[in-house]
Write an enzyme that holds these catalytic residues in place. Structure first.
Site, PDB file in Angstrom:
ATOM      1  N   LYS B  95       0.850  -1.110  -0.066  1.00  0.00           N
ATOM      2  CA  LYS B  95      -0.089  -0.210  -0.094  1.00  0.00           C
ATOM      3  C   LYS B  95       0.855   1.258  -0.041  1.00  0.00           C
ATOM      4  O   LYS B  95       1.619   1.401   0.742  1.00  0.00           O
ATOM      5  CB  LYS B  95      -1.112  -0.004   1.237  1.00  0.00           C
ATOM      6  CG  LYS B  95      -1.832   1.192   1.258  1.00  0.00           C
ATOM      7  CD  LYS B  95      -2.481   1.255   2.667  1.00  0.00           C
ATOM      8  CE  LYS B  95      -2.996   2.838   2.957  1.00  0.00           C
ATOM      9  NZ  LYS B  95      -3.711   2.875   4.136  1.00  0.00           N
ATOM     10  N   ALA B 183      -9.480   5.120   3.730  1.00  0.00           N
ATOM     11  CA  ALA B 183      -9.096   6.448   4.781  1.00  0.00           C
ATOM     12  C   ALA B 183     -10.332   7.201   4.905  1.00  0.00           C
ATOM     13  O   ALA B 183     -11.169   7.357   3.773  1.00  0.00           O
ATOM     14  CB  ALA B 183      -7.922   7.077   4.360  1.00  0.00           C
ATOM     15  N   THR B 206      -9.161   3.442  11.798  1.00  0.00           N
ATOM     16  CA  THR B 206      -9.269   4.174  12.887  1.00  0.00           C
ATOM     17  C   THR B 206     -11.007   4.158  13.415  1.00  0.00           C
ATOM     18  O   THR B 206     -11.337   3.997  14.593  1.00  0.00           O
ATOM     19  CB  THR B 206      -9.065   5.747  12.886  1.00  0.00           C
ATOM     20  OG1 THR B 206      -7.921   5.931  12.199  1.00  0.00           O
ATOM     21  CG2 THR B 206      -9.253   6.638  14.048  1.00  0.00           C
TER      22      THR B 206
END
Lengths: 65, 256
Positions: B95, B183, B206
């Protein structure tokens, strides 16, 4: 001689990358290395000579996103 | 879903950072059903052996590993990090992050293309963390990337899909390129929306790891991704401005 290891100036006796890894206690740890910002494969560490002021990076697997 | 010739069963990809404990991480992965886990490389001191412990943990997850170059701001740094990751994780998948802006963590488009080309030529299978920019996407495909990972929003913000128009345009321009929204997702509904728009997968970290109950949130995302994919495949109705009765008008009792 003094070299930079992971950003810290360190006095080492060994003069190859493999020797320094042994000296620092990495032994057979799962680490990867770079010398002066260039990747050094595990197979080449024994023949990779170090000079004073060299910058060595030693990394291992970690969490990532 | 095929990524670089590998069949991946789940359209949810999950990061391994920021969990309260290794056991919570493992439980979150179990309930997410994720087929791919992102990992990184970081400095290790002699005798520390933290890498070995983490390696054991992720190996036991039974998922495909996707190392990243997170935090790299230059092409050289990203390339060297990728090479170290390839050796450590024994995979040519990477990545690719080349960060260009400190506050938004926006990819540096120029460095990203250059690094993607160098790594592809070196045998890597590059998953570039990119924006919704269609010109940049074209350049990345030219450089040899076979997968694109456009951001939903800046990393760690949880804002969801902040440029719906741009993402829709990107999807429409390259209908056959596998795309992972990577993201910025904070809620399962945002992951469902990405799926409804036809993106092949989502990657998040997250939103799960920093929630109050990461394992439950992981399952929430898994269900949302499945729901969104089903909706995409089911060919959704066209929205319209004026109401249209769903109950038949004909046959209604005439009562005045």
């Amino acid at each position: 001689m003094k070299i930079e290891i992971n950003g810290t100036l360190t006095e080492v006796r060994a003069d190859t990358l493999a020797g320094v890894l042994d000296e620092l206690g990495h032994g057979d740890a799962k680490v990867a290395t770079a010398l002066n910002e260039t990747f050094v494969p595990a197979s080449a560490r024994g023949q990779t000579a170090l000079a004073p002021g060299d910058r060595v990076e030693i990394v291992a697997p970690r969490q990532g996103g | 879903m095929q990524l670089y010739g590998s069949e991946i069963s789940s359209r949810l990809m999950l990061g391994t950072a920021q969990y309260p404990s290794p056991s919570v991480l493992a439980e979150a992965f179990r309930r997410s059903g994720a087929g791919i886990a992102t990992v990184s490389v970081r400095r290790e001191a002699g005798g520390e052996r933290a890498g070995a412990a983490f390696w054991d943990l992720v190996r036991d997850l039974g998922v495909t590993l996707l190392p990243n170059t997170a935090g790299c701001h230059s092409v050289r740094e990203a390339v060297t990090t990728a090479q170290m990751a390839r050796e450590l994780f024994d995979t040519s998948w990477i990545k690719l992050e080349v960060i260009g802006h400190a506050d938004t963590l926006q990819p540096d488009p120029f460095g990203l293309v250059e690094a993607a080309r160098i790594l592809t030529d070196d045998g890597f299978k590059v998953f570039p963390y990119t924006t919704e920019d269609v010109v940049l996407a074209d350049r990345l495909l030219d450089a040899g990337c076979e997968v694109l990972m456009p951001w939903g929003a800046p990393i760690g913000t949880g804002l969801g899909l902040t440029n719906i128009y741009g993402l829709r345009t990107l999807r429409a321009q390259f209908p056959d390129v596998p795309m992972v929204v990577d993201a910025g997702l904070g809620l399962p509904s945002q992951a469902a929306m990405a799926q409804e728009m036809g993106f092949d997968a989502v990657l998040l970290n997250t939103a799960v790891a920093k929630s109050g109950d990461p394992a439950a949130m992981a399952e929430g995302f898994a269900r949302a991704v499945e729901a969104g994919r089903l909706a995409y495949q089911a060919d959704p109705m066209e929205p319209r401005d004026m109401a249209a009765p769903s109950t038949p008008v004909i046959g209604k009792a005439f009562l005045s």
